[in-house]
Design an enzyme around this catalytic site. Structure first.
Site, PDB file in Angstrom:
ATOM      1  N   HIS A   1      82.416  39.077 -17.372  1.00 52.07           N
ATOM      2  CA  HIS A   1      82.037  37.695 -17.627  1.00 52.07           C
ATOM      3  C   HIS A   1      82.671  37.254 -18.937  1.00 52.07           C
ATOM      4  O   HIS A   1      82.647  37.991 -19.916  1.00 52.07           O
ATOM      5  CB  HIS A   1      80.512  37.563 -17.727  1.00 52.07           C
ATOM      6  CG  HIS A   1      79.811  37.799 -16.422  1.00 52.07           C
ATOM      7  ND1 HIS A   1      78.477  38.106 -16.339  1.00 52.07           N
ATOM      8  CD2 HIS A   1      80.267  37.754 -15.158  1.00 52.07           C
ATOM      9  CE1 HIS A   1      78.143  38.249 -15.057  1.00 52.07           C
ATOM     10  NE2 HIS A   1      79.217  38.039 -14.327  1.00 52.07           N
TER      11      HIS A   1
ATOM     12  N   ASP B   1      83.614  35.712 -10.107  1.00 47.11           N
ATOM     13  CA  ASP B   1      84.402  34.840 -10.984  1.00 47.11           C
ATOM     14  C   ASP B   1      84.093  33.366 -10.778  1.00 47.11           C
ATOM     15  O   ASP B   1      84.949  32.508 -10.955  1.00 47.11           O
ATOM     16  CB  ASP B   1      85.909  35.095 -10.799  1.00 47.11           C
ATOM     17  CG  ASP B   1      86.223  36.562 -10.926  1.00 47.11           C
ATOM     18  OD1 ASP B   1      85.663  37.188 -11.838  1.00 47.11           O
ATOM     19  OD2 ASP B   1      86.998  37.091 -10.111  1.00 47.11           O
TER      20      ASP B   1
HETATM   21  P1  IMP Z   1      85.410  47.498  -6.865  1.00 49.86           P
HETATM   22  O1  IMP Z   1      84.082  46.832  -6.894  1.00 49.86           O
HETATM   23  O2  IMP Z   1      85.981  47.759  -8.219  1.00 49.86           O
HETATM   24  O3  IMP Z   1      85.420  48.709  -5.975  1.00 49.86           O
HETATM   25  O4  IMP Z   1      86.428  46.483  -6.178  1.00 49.86           O
HETATM   26  C1  IMP Z   1      86.286  46.092  -4.814  1.00 49.86           C
HETATM   27  C2  IMP Z   1      86.724  44.645  -4.595  1.00 49.86           C
HETATM   28  O5  IMP Z   1      85.794  43.780  -5.252  1.00 49.86           O
HETATM   29  C3  IMP Z   1      88.085  44.300  -5.191  1.00 49.86           C
HETATM   30  O6  IMP Z   1      88.681  43.306  -4.368  1.00 49.86           O
HETATM   31  C4  IMP Z   1      87.749  43.713  -6.550  1.00 49.86           C
HETATM   32  O7  IMP Z   1      88.753  42.845  -7.012  1.00 49.86           O
HETATM   33  C5  IMP Z   1      86.477  42.969  -6.209  1.00 49.86           C
HETATM   34  N1  IMP Z   1      85.563  42.797  -7.365  1.00 49.86           N
HETATM   35  C6  IMP Z   1      84.688  43.701  -7.859  1.00 49.86           C
HETATM   36  N2  IMP Z   1      84.004  43.180  -8.903  1.00 49.86           N
HETATM   37  C7  IMP Z   1      84.432  41.915  -9.052  1.00 49.86           C
HETATM   38  C8  IMP Z   1      84.074  40.844  -9.936  1.00 49.86           C
HETATM   39  O8  IMP Z   1      83.188  40.935 -10.781  1.00 49.86           O
HETATM   40  N3  IMP Z   1      84.775  39.684  -9.788  1.00 49.86           N
HETATM   41  C9  IMP Z   1      85.708  39.529  -8.841  1.00 49.86           C
HETATM   42  N4  IMP Z   1      86.077  40.486  -7.989  1.00 49.86           N
HETATM   43  C10 IMP Z   1      85.442  41.668  -8.086  1.00 49.86           C
HETATM   44 MG    MG Z   2      84.422  37.993 -13.354  1.00 54.96          MG
END
Ligand code: IMP
Ligand code: MG
Length: 333
Positions: free
Chosen positions: A43, A13
């Protein structure tokens, strides 16, 4: 210009989508290719009065001359992929690799409950369970899915051939360095490495073919989900500063803190970044909104940027000053 890779330097982000959509228009790459974990990354891109929320296709799709591709290291939700092609009108120039793993219904279910949801704060997108199955070698591949056949291409071959022809390629990272499975705040991380090297492996390009590594930092730090974040502000302080944000994929309120030089320095080291992009400078310094040259910045904003360059020892080359694709100061030579 050859191959440029853009990665996140914090916890995702950082505003990569906006930087990538600008570079896709300005540098006119023949291919924009996405690495990273999967549709857990969202995005947000603004083009005029249109806002696009992208989870599967590369954010560079706004350039109609660019072919957009998803590398074999990325797991794909076919419903999201096909819907975005339809919504964004990119049929005919959107592709994925034979070996992209496939997210199925049971991955979505497993990701939306229990330990992953509660302890890790996963996005519920099925990305983690699908990557786990890939490691077990039971995951389905794109080549096995009928509805995807017409979009399948050999992504590593396409991008390496394009580089042989001296074309420009833009490689799009997702998430942020400190969410990396190898280098992040384990276990509060995503399910892939998301440093420049990991993203290169995802799309099938070797380290010697990369010309520029741009690491993107937001002007302040945010994090969604659980896991450590030094100097975390209260919700009240966050809103007073105007740093309140909600997740693109999950809609969750993001946690916030000051710009973190330790995290930034480590991100630069891990990805050998040679350029820094700073986004949302206008959120910190509202008088910068829409600026397109350094001269238009106020004294505080200027010294904020200079301090970053001095402390981190890397040039700031792209500065985001608003949500629009062209709200940017481009200092690349
Ligand atoms: P997962 O990748 O969905 O398993 O999430 C694991 C951790 O990564 C969590 O804390 C999510 O909020 C974070 N996370 C995964 N993808 C993103 C992203 O694109 N932006 C921000 N946080 C992410
Ligand atoms: Mg994002």
């Amino acid at each position: 210009m050859g191959a440029t890779i853009v990665i996140g330097g914090f916890f995702g982000d950082e505003g990569k989508g906006k930087i990538i959509s600008y570079l896709a228009q300005k540098d006119d790459p023949t291919i924009v290719v996405r690495g990273g974990a999967g549709p857990n990354a969202g995005h947000t891109i603004k083009d005029g009065d249109k806002t696009f929320k992208v989870r599967m296709l590369p954010s560079g799709f706004l350039n109609k001359n660019s072919r957009v591709m998803i590398g074999p290291g990325v797991v794909v939700n076919p419903d999201v992929f096909l819907k975005e092609i339809n919504d964004f009108g990119t049929d005919g120039r959107s592709f994925l690799d034979n070996n992209c793993g496939i997210i199925e219904k049971h991955h979505l279910e497993d990701d939306s409950k229990g330990r992953l949801k509660e302890k890790i704060g996963s996005t519920g997108s099925g990305t983690g369970p699908a990557n786990a199955e890939r490691a077990m070698r039971t995951l389905k591949m794109a080549k096995e899915i009928d509805s995807l056949q017409k979009y399948i291409i050999d992504v590593p071959l396409e991008i390496n051939n394009a580089l042989d022809r001296n074309e420009n390629i833009l490689i799009e990272g997702t998430q942020g360095t400190h969410l990396s499975l190898w280098h992040g705040t384990y276990p509060f991380v995503t399910t892939k490495d998301v440093t420049a090297s990991g993203i290169c492996a995802d799309v099938g390009i070797g380290p010697k073919r990369i010309d520029d590594v741009i690491v993107v930092f937001k002007s302040y730090l945010t994090r969604v989900g659980t896991g450590p974040m030094a100097g975390e502000l209260s919700a009240e302080e966050t809103s007073q500063k105007g740093w309140e944000e909600f997740g693109t994929v999950t809609g969750r309120l993001r946690r916030a803190a000051e710009f973190d030089f330790e995290l930034a320095s480590r991100a630069i080291m891990l990805s050998s970044a040679n350029q820094i992009s700073i986004t949302k400078l206008d959120v910190r310094f509202p008088d910068c909104a829409g600026a397109q040259s350094l001269d238009e910045l106020g004294a505080d904003a200027k010294s904020f940027i200079k301090n970053i360059e001095d402390k981190l020892g890397v040039k700031v080359t792209l500065i985001g000053t608003g949500a629009g694709v062209n709200d940017i100061i481009d200092l690349r030579t």
